[in-house]
Scaffold this active site. Sequence first.
Site, mmCIF file in Angstrom:
data_model
loop_
_atom_site.group_PDB
_atom_site.id
_atom_site.type_symbol
_atom_site.label_atom_id
_atom_site.label_comp_id
_atom_site.label_asym_id
_atom_site.label_seq_id
_atom_site.Cartn_x
_atom_site.Cartn_y
_atom_site.Cartn_z
ATOM 1 N N ASP A 186 79.433 34.024 -57.658
ATOM 2 C CA ASP A 186 80.242 34.901 -56.809
ATOM 3 C C ASP A 186 81.582 35.105 -57.498
ATOM 4 O O ASP A 186 82.304 34.138 -57.740
ATOM 5 C CB ASP A 186 80.532 34.251 -55.447
ATOM 6 C CG ASP A 186 79.347 34.186 -54.522
ATOM 7 O OD1 ASP A 186 78.312 34.816 -54.825
ATOM 8 O OD2 ASP A 186 79.448 33.498 -53.493
ATOM 9 N N HIS B 53 73.384 38.943 -55.970
ATOM 10 C CA HIS B 53 73.531 37.596 -55.424
ATOM 11 C C HIS B 53 72.176 36.972 -55.103
ATOM 12 O O HIS B 53 71.947 36.445 -54.016
ATOM 13 C CB HIS B 53 74.430 37.627 -54.184
ATOM 14 C CG HIS B 53 75.812 38.078 -54.482
ATOM 15 N ND1 HIS B 53 76.839 37.212 -54.798
ATOM 16 C CD2 HIS B 53 76.341 39.325 -54.562
ATOM 17 C CE1 HIS B 53 77.938 37.898 -55.048
ATOM 18 N NE2 HIS B 53 77.663 39.192 -54.909
ATOM 19 N N HIS C 115 84.067 39.517 -54.691
ATOM 20 C CA HIS C 115 83.052 39.473 -53.642
ATOM 21 C C HIS C 115 83.694 39.481 -52.250
ATOM 22 O O HIS C 115 83.111 40.008 -51.294
ATOM 23 C CB HIS C 115 82.206 38.213 -53.847
ATOM 24 C CG HIS C 115 80.991 38.113 -52.989
ATOM 25 N ND1 HIS C 115 80.273 39.203 -52.549
ATOM 26 C CD2 HIS C 115 80.348 37.024 -52.482
ATOM 27 C CE1 HIS C 115 79.241 38.796 -51.823
ATOM 28 N NE2 HIS C 115 79.264 37.478 -51.751
ATOM 29 N N HIS D 80 73.376 32.138 -59.008
ATOM 30 C CA HIS D 80 74.271 33.247 -59.312
ATOM 31 C C HIS D 80 75.734 32.848 -59.128
ATOM 32 O O HIS D 80 76.050 31.847 -58.493
ATOM 33 C CB HIS D 80 73.952 34.458 -58.431
ATOM 34 C CG HIS D 80 74.255 34.241 -56.978
ATOM 35 N ND1 HIS D 80 73.354 33.685 -56.108
ATOM 36 C CD2 HIS D 80 75.374 34.491 -56.227
ATOM 37 C CE1 HIS D 80 73.881 33.596 -54.904
ATOM 38 N NE2 HIS D 80 75.122 34.083 -54.943
ATOM 39 N N PHE E 101 55.520 44.795 -75.097
ATOM 40 C CA PHE E 101 55.564 44.423 -73.680
ATOM 41 C C PHE E 101 56.981 44.621 -73.168
ATOM 42 O O PHE E 101 57.947 44.127 -73.757
ATOM 43 C CB PHE E 101 55.149 42.960 -73.527
ATOM 44 C CG PHE E 101 55.247 42.432 -72.118
ATOM 45 C CD1 PHE E 101 54.668 43.102 -71.056
ATOM 46 C CD2 PHE E 101 55.922 41.249 -71.854
ATOM 47 C CE1 PHE E 101 54.752 42.612 -69.767
ATOM 48 C CE2 PHE E 101 56.015 40.737 -70.567
ATOM 49 C CZ PHE E 101 55.423 41.422 -69.513
#
Length: 267
Positions: free
Chosen positions: A89, A83, A93, A87, A74
Amino acid sequence: MKTGYRKLLPFPMALLLGACATSGTAHREAPADWLARARVIDIGHPLTSDMPVFPGGTRLGVKVQGTVERDGYFIRQLELGEHIGTHVDAPAHFATGAAPVDKLSADVLRGPAAVVDVTAQVASNPDYEVTPADLEAWERQHGPLRPEHVVLIRTGWASRWPDEQRYRNTDAAGVMHYPGLSVAASRLLRERKVRGIGIDTLSTDPGPNATFEQHRDFLPGGGYHIENLADLSALPATGAFLVISPLFVKDGSGAPARVFAFLPPSS
């Protein structure tokens, strides 16, 4: 432990060995023993194709490439934005030449959590902006914020996940309404040199702020954000030790992450 080996681990045990010394909780046992018995809470959301994303963000796309019945195994192909979901940064960024996510050292992707609870303020004002007074009140009760801290803002907004309409809370004019940090609070945390700021909303900037002023203030200084955290109600104001494990994406402006909170066995 060899340095090269440490880089292979998603959340290196070597980094956690100082947890009981920096978490604000005293223990009379070896750090490794404390960690072996610690209660671990995942304070992130799983990635799904229907989870809330920031307007314009790339939703999770999933395509099955192989099945056990057909291929003997699979496997799926994923498409995702940097983002989405829970998450990190990275400084890059919002700052040209600043560190991308793969250059955030494992040393800074962990630390004692300072949990600042503003759920009462948010209950009466969805646009609430965390103020320096909120942070200073925490310091009066728990001691000064230190450079090793990761500051988590608990707003209670995670209770709206995964309903995107309620989570974005957009009005008829297209303006989103959810809590975040004021620029003044961001400056205070930058002056304290904390490692990162996490929040249980779509952004560290409050929803009505479309110019990302808090992002522009904090990230160029080298700190990082953790956005879309899950329910933080199980974490005490002090005493939890965090390990943040973003995807190791070269030159990334950020990346989805697992975030683990280690709590003393007695908590």
